[in-house]
Design a protein around this motif. Structure first.
Motif, PDB file in Angstrom:
ATOM      1  N   VAL A  95       0.882  -1.173   0.000  1.00  9.88           N
ATOM      2  CA  VAL A  95       0.000   0.000   0.000  1.00  9.88           C
ATOM      3  C   VAL A  95       0.915   1.216   0.000  1.00  9.88           C
ATOM      4  CG1 VAL A  95      -1.812   1.237   1.239  1.00  9.88           C
ATOM      5  CG2 VAL A  95      -1.773  -1.270   1.270  1.00  9.88           C
ATOM      6  N   ASN A  96       1.097   1.790  -1.168  1.00 10.14           N
ATOM      7  CA  ASN A  96       2.036   2.909  -1.272  1.00 10.14           C
ATOM      8  C   ASN A  96       1.304   4.217  -1.061  1.00 10.14           C
ATOM      9  OD1 ASN A  96       4.146   4.625  -1.698  1.00 10.14           O
ATOM     10  ND2 ASN A  96       4.813   3.671  -3.613  1.00 10.14           N
ATOM     11  N   SER A  97       1.535   4.817   0.108  1.00 14.56           N
ATOM     12  CA  SER A  97       0.853   6.058   0.483  1.00 14.56           C
ATOM     13  C   SER A  97       1.757   7.275   0.379  1.00 14.56           C
ATOM     14  CB  SER A  97       0.294   5.926   1.905  1.00 14.56           C
ATOM     15  OG  SER A  97      -0.698   4.920   1.955  1.00 14.56           O
ATOM     16  N   SER A  98       2.898   7.125  -0.243  1.00 14.73           N
ATOM     17  CA  SER A  98       3.805   8.251  -0.459  1.00 14.73           C
ATOM     18  C   SER A  98       3.284   9.114  -1.602  1.00 14.73           C
ATOM     19  CB  SER A  98       5.199   7.737  -0.790  1.00 14.73           C
ATOM     20  OG  SER A  98       5.635   6.797   0.164  1.00 14.73           O
ATOM     21  N   THR A  99       3.644  10.403  -1.585  1.00 19.19           N
ATOM     22  CA  THR A  99       3.253  11.305  -2.660  1.00 19.19           C
ATOM     23  C   THR A  99       4.302  11.241  -3.753  1.00 19.19           C
ATOM     24  OG1 THR A  99       2.124  12.767  -1.098  1.00 19.19           O
ATOM     25  CG2 THR A  99       2.670  13.684  -3.258  1.00 19.19           C
ATOM     26  N   ILE A 100       3.939  10.592  -4.869  1.00 19.90           N
ATOM     27  CA  ILE A 100       4.871  10.405  -5.978  1.00 19.90           C
ATOM     28  C   ILE A 100       4.141  10.697  -7.279  1.00 19.90           C
ATOM     29  CG2 ILE A 100       6.258   8.725  -4.734  1.00 19.90           C
ATOM     30  CD1 ILE A 100       4.895   6.504  -6.290  1.00 19.90           C
ATOM     31  N   ALA A 101       4.895  10.807  -8.362  1.00 17.92           N
ATOM     32  CA  ALA A 101       4.305  11.055  -9.670  1.00 17.92           C
ATOM     33  C   ALA A 101       3.502   9.836 -10.121  1.00 17.92           C
ATOM     34  CB  ALA A 101       5.400  11.356 -10.689  1.00 17.92           C
ATOM     35  N   PRO A 102       2.411  10.045 -10.846  1.00 21.99           N
ATOM     36  CA  PRO A 102       1.603   8.922 -11.310  1.00 21.99           C
ATOM     37  C   PRO A 102       2.399   7.889 -12.097  1.00 21.99           C
ATOM     38  CG  PRO A 102       0.414  10.977 -11.626  1.00 21.99           C
ATOM     39  CD  PRO A 102       1.797  11.348 -11.191  1.00 21.99           C
ATOM     40  N   GLU A 103       3.324   8.342 -12.930  1.00 20.95           N
ATOM     41  CA  GLU A 103       4.101   7.380 -13.715  1.00 20.95           C
ATOM     42  C   GLU A 103       5.004   6.529 -12.829  1.00 20.95           C
ATOM     43  OE1 GLU A 103       6.244  11.438 -14.286  1.00 20.95           O
ATOM     44  OE2 GLU A 103       4.174  10.678 -14.136  1.00 20.95           O
ATOM     45  N   GLU A 104       5.457   7.093 -11.707  1.00 18.29           N
ATOM     46  CA  GLU A 104       6.260   6.308 -10.766  1.00 18.29           C
ATOM     47  C   GLU A 104       5.385   5.275 -10.057  1.00 18.29           C
ATOM     48  OE1 GLU A 104       9.369   6.132 -10.400  1.00 18.29           O
ATOM     49  OE2 GLU A 104      10.135   7.914 -11.407  1.00 18.29           O
ATOM     50  N   ALA A 105       4.147   5.629  -9.746  1.00 15.60           N
ATOM     51  CA  ALA A 105       3.222   4.664  -9.144  1.00 15.60           C
ATOM     52  C   ALA A 105       2.992   3.492 -10.093  1.00 15.60           C
ATOM     53  CB  ALA A 105       1.906   5.351  -8.800  1.00 15.60           C
ATOM     54  N   ARG A 106       2.818   3.786 -11.363  1.00 16.82           N
ATOM     55  CA  ARG A 106       2.604   2.714 -12.338  1.00 16.82           C
ATOM     56  C   ARG A 106       3.845   1.833 -12.465  1.00 16.82           C
ATOM     57  NH1 ARG A 106      -0.560   6.994 -14.752  1.00 16.82           N
ATOM     58  NH2 ARG A 106       1.261   7.843 -15.841  1.00 16.82           N
ATOM     59  N   ARG A 107       5.012   2.446 -12.450  1.00 19.74           N
ATOM     60  CA  ARG A 107       6.245   1.672 -12.567  1.00 19.74           C
ATOM     61  C   ARG A 107       6.452   0.774 -11.354  1.00 19.74           C
ATOM     62  NH1 ARG A 107      11.478   2.010 -11.038  1.00 19.74           N
ATOM     63  NH2 ARG A 107      11.147   3.963  -9.896  1.00 19.74           N
ATOM     64  N   LEU A 108       6.219   1.299 -10.158  1.00 20.36           N
ATOM     65  CA  LEU A 108       6.386   0.493  -8.951  1.00 20.36           C
ATOM     66  C   LEU A 108       5.336  -0.613  -8.880  1.00 20.36           C
ATOM     67  CD1 LEU A 108       7.272   3.285  -6.380  1.00 20.36           C
ATOM     68  CD2 LEU A 108       8.786   1.473  -7.191  1.00 20.36           C
ATOM     69  N   ALA A 109       4.128  -0.334  -9.352  1.00 21.37           N
ATOM     70  CA  ALA A 109       3.090  -1.364  -9.373  1.00 21.37           C
ATOM     71  C   ALA A 109       3.499  -2.519 -10.283  1.00 21.37           C
ATOM     72  CB  ALA A 109       1.767  -0.769  -9.832  1.00 21.37           C
ATOM     73  N   ALA A 118      -2.100   4.439  -3.041  1.00 20.28           N
ATOM     74  CA  ALA A 118      -2.994   4.936  -1.979  1.00 20.28           C
ATOM     75  C   ALA A 118      -2.435   6.125  -1.224  1.00 20.28           C
ATOM     76  CB  ALA A 118      -3.299   3.799  -1.002  1.00 20.28           C
ATOM     77  N   PRO A 119      -2.222   7.258  -1.884  1.00 20.59           N
ATOM     78  CA  PRO A 119      -1.805   8.449  -1.151  1.00 20.59           C
ATOM     79  C   PRO A 119      -2.831   8.841  -0.090  1.00 20.59           C
ATOM     80  CG  PRO A 119      -1.557   8.780  -3.503  1.00 20.59           C
ATOM     81  CD  PRO A 119      -2.349   7.512  -3.322  1.00 20.59           C
ATOM     82  N   VAL A 120      -2.362   9.601   0.909  1.00 16.52           N
ATOM     83  CA  VAL A 120      -3.216   9.943   2.044  1.00 16.52           C
ATOM     84  C   VAL A 120      -3.174  11.442   2.322  1.00 16.52           C
ATOM     85  CG1 VAL A 120      -2.980   7.684   3.129  1.00 16.52           C
ATOM     86  CG2 VAL A 120      -1.335   9.480   3.685  1.00 16.52           C
ATOM     87  N   SER A 121      -4.174  11.894   3.075  1.00 11.62           N
ATOM     88  CA  SER A 121      -4.213  13.275   3.538  1.00 11.62           C
ATOM     89  C   SER A 121      -4.943  13.311   4.868  1.00 11.62           C
ATOM     90  CB  SER A 121      -4.921  14.166   2.508  1.00 11.62           C
ATOM     91  OG  SER A 121      -4.844  15.533   2.889  1.00 11.62           O
ATOM     92  N   GLY A 122      -4.849  14.455   5.548  1.00 13.05           N
ATOM     93  CA  GLY A 122      -5.559  14.635   6.798  1.00 13.05           C
ATOM     94  C   GLY A 122      -4.725  15.221   7.915  1.00 13.05           C
ATOM     95  N   GLY A 123      -3.398  15.123   7.803  1.00  9.60           N
ATOM     96  CA  GLY A 123      -2.542  15.673   8.848  1.00  9.60           C
ATOM     97  C   GLY A 123      -2.241  14.677   9.944  1.00  9.60           C
ATOM     98  N   ALA A 124      -1.291  15.052  10.794  1.00 12.25           N
ATOM     99  CA  ALA A 124      -0.803  14.147  11.835  1.00 12.25           C
ATOM    100  C   ALA A 124      -1.886  13.780  12.843  1.00 12.25           C
ATOM    101  CB  ALA A 124       0.388  14.787  12.544  1.00 12.25           C
ATOM    102  N   VAL A 125      -2.759  14.728  13.171  1.00 15.16           N
ATOM    103  CA  VAL A 125      -3.812  14.442  14.159  1.00 15.16           C
ATOM    104  C   VAL A 125      -4.760  13.375  13.621  1.00 15.16           C
ATOM    105  CG1 VAL A 125      -5.771  15.410  15.412  1.00 15.16           C
ATOM    106  CG2 VAL A 125      -3.631  16.697  15.261  1.00 15.16           C
ATOM    107  N   ALA A 126      -5.178  13.527  12.374  1.00 16.85           N
ATOM    108  CA  ALA A 126      -6.066  12.528  11.769  1.00 16.85           C
ATOM    109  C   ALA A 126      -5.367  11.186  11.649  1.00 16.85           C
ATOM    110  CB  ALA A 126      -6.535  13.007  10.404  1.00 16.85           C
ATOM    111  N   ALA A 127      -4.073  11.201  11.334  1.00 19.23           N
ATOM    112  CA  ALA A 127      -3.337   9.943  11.213  1.00 19.23           C
ATOM    113  C   ALA A 127      -3.329   9.190  12.531  1.00 19.23           C
ATOM    114  CB  ALA A 127      -1.912  10.220  10.737  1.00 19.23           C
ATOM    115  N   ARG A 128      -3.096   9.902  13.629  1.00 17.41           N
ATOM    116  CA  ARG A 128      -3.049   9.240  14.939  1.00 17.41           C
ATOM    117  C   ARG A 128      -4.430   8.783  15.400  1.00 17.41           C
ATOM    118  NH1 ARG A 128       1.750   9.870  18.376  1.00 17.41           N
ATOM    119  NH2 ARG A 128       3.423  10.648  17.040  1.00 17.41           N
ATOM    120  N   ALA A 129      -5.463   9.380  14.851  1.00 20.06           N
ATOM    121  CA  ALA A 129      -6.822   8.969  15.192  1.00 20.06           C
ATOM    122  C   ALA A 129      -7.329   7.857  14.284  1.00 20.06           C
ATOM    123  CB  ALA A 129      -7.759  10.168  15.109  1.00 20.06           C
ATOM    124  N   GLY A 130      -6.510   7.435  13.319  1.00 19.89           N
ATOM    125  CA  GLY A 130      -6.962   6.443  12.346  1.00 19.89           C
ATOM    126  C   GLY A 130      -8.016   6.986  11.420  1.00 19.89           C
TER     127      GLY A 130
END
Length: 297
Positions: free
Chosen positions: A92-106, A119-131
């Motif tokens: 589950v790759n949640s890093s922010t990378i270029a779309p072509e890099e996501a396709r290559r790694l897949a 699967a990039p993510v957003s929400g900030g550290a508080v949301a991350a710790r709250a799941g």
């Protein structure tokens, strides 16, 4: 289910701690920094400094590192996680990378016998710790099903954008256009208020109760008020992410002038030596231009 997070930064630590709390999951965390390892181990998790030391038979691994090069090294490099993953495990790759890099790694993951969710993510550290992160995901039905226990533990909402890798990363790049511009304009508004003689606290209090407020203004400007340059997300991150916005825009012949201006502001702050500071301190670029005094200077 044996799961792991590679990269225990502000978002990755929250994700890893959320996995620890989820029933039926046995969680490990990987980060080279001793302090991050100690925090995760102190919460009851298995902490390692190298992905190559993750528990054998790990069935799902979430990657939350800075860029595509780090992703590839963490998964497939000499000290990468691949040999420790179970056959058919999901990445589950949640890093922010270029779309072509996501396709290559897949494609690389598939060739190695693994499933892959972009699967990039957003929400900030508080949301991350709250799941309660927001996940922008794309992947095959099999990959999404395998990743579901992990995603359920770390996310409030999982948006499914399709089966093709790269769609999740495309959405994250679009999102980062907004995030970067909002931080830059928050800094600009605060700097203008200070230059014009307003008190910083008054600017903050009024904006956050009025129509001009944004999540980024409300979240980031307290760092400026407190003089806290600790990087929850650093200036350098938006040098990278807004660079990805520009690359995507050029690839589809799309003009993105606001993103370009914001990118140059972050580049300017980095050039002045502020790249490792919290991204709210892109305001230092305005300080250099105008001579304003920040509240804790």
């Amino acid at each position: 289910m044996r799961v792991a997070v590679i990269g225990l930064g502000s978002m990755g630590m929250g994700a890893a701690l959320s996995l620890l709390k989820a029933p039926g999951l046995e969680a490990a965390g990987c980060d080279p920094r001793p302090g991050a390892q100690a925090e995760f181990a102190g919460a009851g998790g298995t902490a390692v400094g190298r992905a190559a030391d993750l528990p054998q038979g790990t069935e799902a691994v979430q990657v939350l590192v800075v860029n595509a090069g780090q992703c590839e090294a963490a998964l497939f490099g000499p000290e990468g996680a691949a040999p420790r993953l179970a056959p058919g495990a999901v990445i589950v790759n949640s890093s922010t990378i270029a779309p072509e890099e996501a396709r290559r790694l897949a494609a690389k993951a598939g060739a190695a016998g693994f499933l892959y969710v972009d699967a990039p993510v957003s929400g900030g550290a508080v949301a991350a710790r709250a799941g309660e992160m927001t996940v922008m995901a794309s992947g095959s039905p099999a990959a999404m099903a395998k990743a579901k226990p992990l995603l359920d533990a770390v996310a409030k909402k999982v948006w499914r954008l399709g089966e093709e890798p790269g769609l999740g990363s495309t959405m994250k790049v679009v999102h980062q256009l907004l995030a970067g511009v909002h931080i830059a304009v928050a800094a600009e508004a605060m700097a203008l208020g200070l230059k014009a003689g307003l008190e910083a606290q008054a600017v903050f209090d009024i904006v956050t109760t009025a129509a001009g407020n944004s999540w980024m203004f409300q979240n980031r400007m307290p760092h400026v008020l407190e003089g806290d340059e600790t990087p929850r997300s650093a200036v350098d991150i938006f040098v990278k992410d807004l660079g990805l916005v520009g690359d995507l825009a050029r690839s589809v012949a799309f003009p993105a002038p606001l993103a370009a201006q914001a990118h140059q502001l972050f580049v300017s702050a980095r050039a002045q030596g502020h790249g490792g500071k919290d991204d709210a301190f892109v305001i230092r670029a305005y300080q250099a231009l105008t001579g304003i005094r920040l509240p804790k200077d």
